[in-house]
Design a protein around this motif. Structure first.
Motif, PDB file in Angstrom:
ATOM      1  N   PRO A 120       1.859  -9.406  -4.964  1.00 41.31           N
ATOM      2  CA  PRO A 120       1.889  -8.867  -3.478  1.00 41.31           C
ATOM      3  C   PRO A 120       1.204  -7.544  -3.416  1.00 41.31           C
ATOM      4  N   VAL A 121       0.889  -6.664  -4.451  1.00 35.37           N
ATOM      5  CA  VAL A 121       0.299  -5.484  -4.293  1.00 35.37           C
ATOM      6  C   VAL A 121      -0.598  -5.581  -5.519  1.00 35.37           C
ATOM      7  N   VAL A 122      -2.049  -5.372  -5.192  1.00 30.63           N
ATOM      8  CA  VAL A 122      -3.071  -5.504  -6.189  1.00 30.63           C
ATOM      9  C   VAL A 122      -3.753  -4.241  -6.260  1.00 30.63           C
ATOM     10  N   PRO A 123      -3.965  -3.618  -7.404  1.00 30.39           N
ATOM     11  CA  PRO A 123      -4.794  -2.622  -7.758  1.00 30.39           C
ATOM     12  C   PRO A 123      -6.222  -2.956  -7.514  1.00 30.39           C
ATOM     13  N   ALA A 124      -7.213  -2.035  -6.698  1.00 31.43           N
ATOM     14  CA  ALA A 124      -8.412  -2.556  -6.464  1.00 31.43           C
ATOM     15  C   ALA A 124      -9.325  -1.356  -6.567  1.00 31.43           C
ATOM     16  N   GLY A 125      -9.128  -0.826  -7.779  1.00 32.12           N
ATOM     17  CA  GLY A 125      -9.975   0.449  -7.932  1.00 32.12           C
ATOM     18  C   GLY A 125      -9.039   1.739  -8.079  1.00 32.12           C
ATOM     19  N   GLU A 126      -9.977   2.738  -8.529  1.00 32.14           N
ATOM     20  CA  GLU A 126      -9.013   4.237  -8.709  1.00 32.14           C
ATOM     21  C   GLU A 126      -8.258   4.652  -7.197  1.00 32.14           C
ATOM     22  N   GLY A 127      -7.039   4.573  -7.349  1.00 31.52           N
ATOM     23  CA  GLY A 127      -6.254   5.262  -6.110  1.00 31.52           C
ATOM     24  C   GLY A 127      -6.354   4.195  -4.954  1.00 31.52           C
ATOM     25  N   ALA A 128      -6.666   2.678  -5.005  1.00 33.36           N
ATOM     26  CA  ALA A 128      -6.862   2.119  -3.978  1.00 33.36           C
ATOM     27  C   ALA A 128      -6.032   0.775  -4.319  1.00 33.36           C
ATOM     28  N   TYR A 129      -5.471   0.020  -3.488  1.00 33.62           N
ATOM     29  CA  TYR A 129      -4.610  -1.010  -3.496  1.00 33.62           C
ATOM     30  C   TYR A 129      -4.940  -2.036  -2.349  1.00 33.62           C
ATOM     31  N   LEU A 130      -4.810  -3.267  -2.656  1.00 29.42           N
ATOM     32  CA  LEU A 130      -4.895  -4.441  -1.533  1.00 29.42           C
ATOM     33  C   LEU A 130      -3.375  -5.010  -1.605  1.00 29.42           C
ATOM     34  N   VAL A 131      -2.627  -4.948  -0.335  1.00 26.96           N
ATOM     35  CA  VAL A 131      -1.366  -5.346  -0.262  1.00 26.96           C
ATOM     36  C   VAL A 131      -1.435  -6.638   0.570  1.00 26.96           C
ATOM     37  N   THR A 132      -1.192  -7.737  -0.015  1.00 26.50           N
ATOM     38  CA  THR A 132      -1.423  -8.985   0.173  1.00 26.50           C
ATOM     39  C   THR A 132      -0.259  -9.991   0.924  1.00 26.50           C
ATOM     40  N   GLY A 133       1.023  -9.599   0.352  1.00 22.94           N
ATOM     41  CA  GLY A 133       2.122 -10.371   0.525  1.00 22.94           C
ATOM     42  C   GLY A 133       2.837 -10.062   1.875  1.00 22.94           C
ATOM     43  N   TYR A 134       3.458 -11.008   2.666  1.00 24.40           N
ATOM     44  CA  TYR A 134       4.241 -10.684   4.038  1.00 24.40           C
ATOM     45  C   TYR A 134       5.177  -9.536   3.929  1.00 24.40           C
ATOM     46  N   ALA A 135       6.082  -9.941   2.995  1.00 22.74           N
ATOM     47  CA  ALA A 135       7.013  -8.638   3.011  1.00 22.74           C
ATOM     48  C   ALA A 135       6.525  -7.274   2.671  1.00 22.74           C
ATOM     49  N   ALA A 136       5.490  -7.312   1.700  1.00 27.44           N
ATOM     50  CA  ALA A 136       4.827  -5.833   1.352  1.00 27.44           C
ATOM     51  C   ALA A 136       4.213  -5.317   2.551  1.00 27.44           C
ATOM     52  N   VAL A 137       3.418  -6.092   3.176  1.00 26.42           N
ATOM     53  CA  VAL A 137       2.443  -5.644   4.292  1.00 26.42           C
ATOM     54  C   VAL A 137       3.463  -5.121   5.378  1.00 26.42           C
TER      55      VAL A 137
ATOM     56  N   ARG B 128       5.838  -0.640   8.556  1.00 25.04           N
ATOM     57  CA  ARG B 128       7.212   0.108   8.828  1.00 25.04           C
ATOM     58  C   ARG B 128       7.683   1.404   8.456  1.00 25.04           C
ATOM     59  N   THR B 129       6.955   1.782   7.136  1.00 26.59           N
ATOM     60  CA  THR B 129       7.264   2.857   6.845  1.00 26.59           C
ATOM     61  C   THR B 129       6.268   4.012   6.919  1.00 26.59           C
ATOM     62  N   PRO B 130       7.167   5.334   7.720  1.00 25.14           N
ATOM     63  CA  PRO B 130       6.359   6.422   8.069  1.00 25.14           C
ATOM     64  C   PRO B 130       5.538   7.044   7.121  1.00 25.14           C
ATOM     65  N   ALA B 131       6.188   6.918   5.738  1.00 27.47           N
ATOM     66  CA  ALA B 131       5.260   7.793   4.834  1.00 27.47           C
ATOM     67  C   ALA B 131       4.018   7.299   4.369  1.00 27.47           C
ATOM     68  N   PHE B 132       3.987   5.872   4.813  1.00 27.23           N
ATOM     69  CA  PHE B 132       2.491   5.202   4.723  1.00 27.23           C
ATOM     70  C   PHE B 132       1.789   5.573   6.028  1.00 27.23           C
TER      71      PHE B 132
ATOM     72  N   ALA C 176       7.065   3.408  -3.441  1.00 23.12           N
ATOM     73  CA  ALA C 176       6.522   2.139  -4.464  1.00 23.12           C
ATOM     74  C   ALA C 176       6.673   0.898  -3.243  1.00 23.12           C
ATOM     75  N   VAL C 177       5.920  -0.094  -3.456  1.00 25.23           N
ATOM     76  CA  VAL C 177       5.838  -1.288  -2.721  1.00 25.23           C
ATOM     77  C   VAL C 177       6.103  -2.394  -3.716  1.00 25.23           C
ATOM     78  N   GLU C 178       7.206  -3.225  -3.600  1.00 24.13           N
ATOM     79  CA  GLU C 178       7.408  -4.435  -4.411  1.00 24.13           C
ATOM     80  C   GLU C 178       7.531  -4.044  -5.714  1.00 24.13           C
ATOM     81  N   GLY C 179       7.962  -2.865  -5.901  1.00 30.51           N
ATOM     82  CA  GLY C 179       8.368  -2.303  -7.355  1.00 30.51           C
ATOM     83  C   GLY C 179       7.076  -1.810  -8.150  1.00 30.51           C
ATOM     84  N   LEU C 180       5.792  -1.711  -7.464  1.00 25.21           N
ATOM     85  CA  LEU C 180       4.754  -1.039  -7.879  1.00 25.21           C
ATOM     86  C   LEU C 180       4.578   0.556  -7.431  1.00 25.21           C
ATOM     87  N   PRO C 181       4.656   1.483  -8.478  1.00 23.83           N
ATOM     88  CA  PRO C 181       4.320   2.736  -7.920  1.00 23.83           C
ATOM     89  C   PRO C 181       3.067   3.111  -7.193  1.00 23.83           C
ATOM     90  N   VAL C 182       3.274   3.748  -5.793  1.00 26.40           N
ATOM     91  CA  VAL C 182       2.040   3.993  -5.340  1.00 26.40           C
ATOM     92  C   VAL C 182       1.827   5.499  -5.094  1.00 26.40           C
TER      93      VAL C 182
END
Length: 405
Positions: free
Chosen positions: A31-48, A53-57, A305-311
């Motif tokens: 649901p959250v995929v590393p896509a390079g240094e400091g970059a992530y793809l967020v793919t899953g419905y719950a994660a997106v 809905r999280t102001p810290a993002f 963190a998103v879906e258990g993955l530290p961001v």
């Protein structure tokens, strides 16, 4: 194929034409995929949904972009969007959004229904006349653009004589919203930003001298009364945003919806018979082929963190809305176009503090237009080869020829 390779493929014409297989591959990585240094793809419905809905993002603001690359400040299109609520965070975003929401009210939208119905009838008459001899009619130009641009211009107070000049300008300007584009590709976008800003500067001046019952008058009055509540720069940027967002999404919603009807004639039959509802159809178009495919956020705090993955702080997240809307963890048989779904909550209009202000207007236009189109033209059919726009973020058609006789 890892996350970075998927991003690279998404940037190709083939990837933009049909990104859904790439989304499936990305979801297969998590649901959250590393896509390079400091970059992530967020793919899953719950994660997106969580990130939205999280102001810290937060949004990647204009100031941040200049910090990444000083050349951003040289591009009027990027500066314009950076001044709008689209790319601002607290406290500026809620301050300006609340001002717009105070005049862009549910009552005002509801009062537009008779005007929408009248515009739909008029445009269908014009399509019938244009295609009376059996020649193809471009649905995108004749209807999908003209309906929402007329409605949002009515709301804003843009004179009718000016309304149909905006499609090309909006098309040029919105290149600036495409992710991963080169700054060298923004020449036309910058010209469009200058022209649209100049247009609204002149219109706000006219409304100051001759007030009307419209959004331009109301917002210009707020800016004139207190520059700290709404500066002139913010006023112009947000008027341009309201104009462009007010028809871009709906134009693509209508075009994508009609293309799906051609692929699924049983759905058109269901809408005509009443077995399917216009609201259900609109929701499923938004889910299945969203007019907005992705958006971006940046981590503004530590220990996220998103879906258990530290961001980590400063990480860039690309939220794949089109992927989230096809997530099998959220939807049964997500690759099936099914307007009878009862659990559909597509993320196409965003979420949280950046949820689209015009979502109800877009839905109303589609729910009025599609049944009227099908009723007026029982033999509506493809009239040639449809051409998609070569875009990833704003997904739609450049041309969609139909026959109406």
């Amino acid at each position: 194929m890892d996350g970075a390779a998927i991003v690279e493929r998404m940037m190709t014409t083939e990837g933009r034409t049909d990104p859904y297989p790439l989304y499936a591959r990305a979801r297969g990585l998590g649901p959250v995929v590393p896509a390079g240094e400091g970059a992530y793809l967020v793919t899953g419905y719950a994660a997106v949904n969580k990130v939205l809905r999280t102001p810290a993002f937060g949004m990647v603001t204009g100031d941040m972009m200049v910090g990444f690359d000083a050349q951003y400040a040289q591009h009027e299109s990027l500066v314009l969007f950076g001044r709008s609520i689209l790319q601002r965070n607290a406290p500026d975003q809620p301050r300006v959004r609340s001002l717009i929401a105070s005049v862009f009210t549910a009552r005002r939208v509801a009062e537009l229904r008779p005007a929408v119905e009248a515009a739909v009838g008029r445009l269908l008459d014009e399509m019938a006349e244009q295609g009376a001899d059996g020649s193809p009619v471009d649905f995108m130009d004749a209807f999908a653009f003209r309906l929402p641009v007329g409605v949002v211009c009515e709301l804003l107070g843009v004179p009718e004589r000016d309304r149909y000049r905006f499609r090309g300008l909006a098309s040029d300007l919105t290149v600036a919203l495409e992710m991963f584009q080169s700054l060298d590709d923004l020449g036309e976008a910058d010209k469009a930003a200058v022209e649209l800003s100049r247009y609204f500067l002149e219109l706000t001046g006219e409304r100051a001298a001759d007030p009307r019952d419209d959004l331009v008058t109301d917002l210009a009055r707020i800016a004139a009364a207190d520059d700290d509540r709404l500066s002139v720069e913010e006023l112009l940027a947000n008027l341009v945003l309201l104009l462009v967002a007010g028809f871009e999404t709906t134009t693509n919603l209508l075009g994508n919806g009609l293309a799906l009807l051609f692929r699924h004639p049983e759905v058109a039959d269901g809408l005509r018979s009443g077995a399917l509802t216009p609201a259900g159809f609109t929701d499923e178009v938004l889910r299945f082929d969203s007019p907005v495919q992705a958006t971006a956020r940046i981590a503004l705090a530590e220990d996220l963190a998103v879906e258990g993955l530290p961001v980590p702080l400063g990480s860039m997240l690309t939220l794949l809305i089109g992927s989230a809307n096809h997530d099998p963890a959220r939807y049964e048989r997500p690759e099936v176009f099914d307007p009878a779904r009862t659990d559909s909550q597509p993320l196409s209009f965003g979420g949280g503090t950046h949820y689209c202000l015009g979502s109800q207007l877009a839905r109303m236009e589609a729910e009025i237009a599609v049944p009227a189109l099908l009723d007026r033209f029982p033999r509506l059919a493809p009239g040639g080869v449809a051409l998609r726009r070569d875009r990833l973020i704003l997904r739609g058609y450049e041309t969609l020829p139909v026959t109406v006789r």
